[in-house]
Design an enzyme around this catalytic site. Structure first.
Site, PDB file in Angstrom:
ATOM      1  CG  ASN A  10       6.411  -4.160   6.830  1.00 44.90           C
ATOM      2  OD1 ASN A  10       5.621  -4.092   7.761  1.00 44.90           O
ATOM      3  ND2 ASN A  10       6.079  -3.883   5.575  1.00 44.90           N
ATOM      4  NE  ARG A  89       4.427  -0.030   6.800  1.00 49.81           N
ATOM      5  CZ  ARG A  89       3.303  -0.645   6.493  1.00 49.81           C
ATOM      6  NH1 ARG A  89       3.258  -1.954   6.407  1.00 49.81           N
ATOM      7  NH2 ARG A  89       2.226   0.036   6.253  1.00 49.81           N
ATOM      8  CG  HIS A 178       0.366   3.950   1.459  1.00 49.99           C
ATOM      9  ND1 HIS A 178      -0.881   4.012   0.876  1.00 49.99           N
ATOM     10  CD2 HIS A 178       0.579   2.655   1.713  1.00 49.99           C
ATOM     11  CE1 HIS A 178      -1.390   2.789   0.785  1.00 49.99           C
ATOM     12  NE2 HIS A 178      -0.514   1.948   1.294  1.00 49.99           N
ATOM     13  NE  ARG A 239      -7.429  -2.013   3.532  1.00 56.32           N
ATOM     14  CZ  ARG A 239      -6.174  -1.567   3.503  1.00 56.32           C
ATOM     15  NH1 ARG A 239      -5.936  -0.292   3.274  1.00 56.32           N
ATOM     16  NH2 ARG A 239      -5.174  -2.388   3.692  1.00 56.32           N
ATOM     17  CD  GLU A 384       6.147   1.385   1.130  1.00 54.63           C
ATOM     18  OE1 GLU A 384       5.912   0.491   0.293  1.00 54.63           O
ATOM     19  OE2 GLU A 384       5.348   1.700   2.016  1.00 54.63           O
TER      20      GLU A 384
END
Ligand code: ADP
Length: 398
Positions: A10, A89, A178, A239, A384
């Protein structure tokens, strides 16, 4: 004993997260984190059997150097010849990919074509793929897209109410993120609840540093809170999530900021950090809120309230709710946020069971609602890496 192992990578623009998994049982034999890649003082840290070791990447302080150091470490452990495939990923597959793919020249070109949709992430993901092809010569590579799972969203969920020519000409629409986590958690939730995933309405909240929520009906994503970019939707660590788009012109006209500065503020200085004026880390926010810090109290309430509003909204998208699922660092660990969200949603038939909610706090899966709740809520830890390893094994025929 020889086993077939999968390397999962990743890559960020200056980082590389890696894990070597035994796909048969999900065991992680090695994990690593390369940091400051692209700078002279780049390094990589390996974790094997709980022991950490740091290696400076002096000769090649970049992604290829990090993957090379990883191969050296695997050689030391005698595991290099057992790596059978590499799974990557990739953040955006745009509208082209609704599932994982074996890497070919065409797939690489498509990932390049999606760079405008993920300008920070896709180039970094490509660096990882090229480094793996360079260092692990001849091994198959598989890409697993964050956006793929959400390709099942209907047009009324993914279209922005702006002139459609921007969608036609530029691909401007909602894509979501996601996806790998949602796919894994949806399957695990169905298994845990003993239900058929093809007959199940789930609302899943993936709450980490980035946070989003998705409606998953009969195993398919129907809607999600992130949009063109990961900025839309929930309040997150740094965020803002949803905001009136006129904030841009307001700040430009009244604070003299330009588009890039405002974008940076909304991505990096907002959310829990901006409201609390303390931290983006949920643990710190919770600790300080308990002590009565006004900003932390407000940030925690806003995070939970926005999330609860979205739970109800995702119920519309899923056509009802059989279960609300919490996952990700915050979802798996914060009993405080889970309780607040479920309390806001009590009118939907969700009643939090305080003991069960606290017992589920250490990343264990488990039901957190009372037996007489009309809708169940569960905590399901995400994985994941395992999902990427599974896809990699499936597509390479391992
Ligand atoms: P990422 O999106 O980087 O993968 P994670 O899923 O690891 O992030 O989640 C990180 C978040 O989880 C941080 O905000 C952290 O504070 C929060 N977190 C981790 N442990 C706890 C805990 N025990 N209580 C509350 N929040 C926690």
């Amino acid at each position: 004993m020889s086993q077939k192992l999968i390397l999962v990578l990743n890559c960020g623009s200056s980082s590389l997260k890696g894990a070597v998994l035994n796909n048969d049982n999900g065991d992680v034999l090695l994990s690593c984190l390369g940091e400051k890649l692209g700078l002279p003082d780049a390094y990589i840290t390996f974790k094997v059997n709980g022991e950490k070791q740091k290696v400076e990447l002096k000769e090649q302080p970049n992604h290829t150097g990090a993957v090379g150091a990883l191969l050296d470490e695997l050689k030391k452990l005698g595991l290099d010849s057992q790596i059978a495939a590499i799974g990557h990923r990739v953040v955006s597959g745009g509208e082209k990919y609704s599932e994982s793919m074996l890497v070919t020249d065409e797939v690489i070109q498509a990932i390049e074509a999606c760079i405008p949709l993920a300008p920070l992430h896709n180039p970094a993901n490509l660096l990882g793929i090229r480094a793996a092809q360079d260092i692990f010569k001849g091994l198959p590579n598989v890409v697993v897209f964050d956006t793929a799972f959400h390709q099942s969203m209907p047009a009324h969920a993914y279209t922005y109410a702006i002139p459609r020519k921007y969608y036609r000409e530029l691909g401007l629409r909602r894509y979501g993120m996601h996806g790998t986590s949602y796919r894994y958690v949806a399957d695990e939730a169905a298994r845990f609840l003993g239900k058929d995933k093809n007959n199940l309405k789930l609302v899943i909240a993936h709450l980490g540093n980035g946070a989003s929520i998705a409606a998953v009906r009969n195993g398919k994503s129907m809607d999600t809170s992130m949009g063109l970019t990961p900025l839309e939707g929930l309040v997150m660590g740094t965020r803002s999530g949803d905001i009136d788009p006129s904030v841009f012109s307001f700040l430009a006209n009244n604070a003299g900021l330009n588009i890039q500065q405002i974008t940076d503020i909304l991505n990096k200085e907002s959310g829990l950090l901006g409201v609390s004026e303390l931290s983006n880390d949920c643990r710190t926010i919770e600790e300080e809120a308990l002590k009565g810090h006004e900003g932390a109290v407000l940030a925690l309430e806003m995070f939970s309230y926005r999330l609860a509003k979205y739970v109800a909204a995702m119920g519309v998208a899923a056509g009802g709710i059989d279960a609300v699922v919490f996952t990700g660092g915050i979802g798996e660990n914060s009993d405080i946020i889970r309780a607040k969200v479920l309390n806001y949603c009590e009118f939907l038939g969700l009643k939090v069971d305080e003991e069960r909610n606290i017992a589920a706090r250490f990343g264990k899966d488990g039901v957190i609602t009372t037996d007489d709740s009309r809708v169940i809520s569960v905590v399901i830890p995400t994985n994941e890496e395992l999902m990427i390893a599974n896809d990699t094994a499936r597509l390479t025929g391992l």
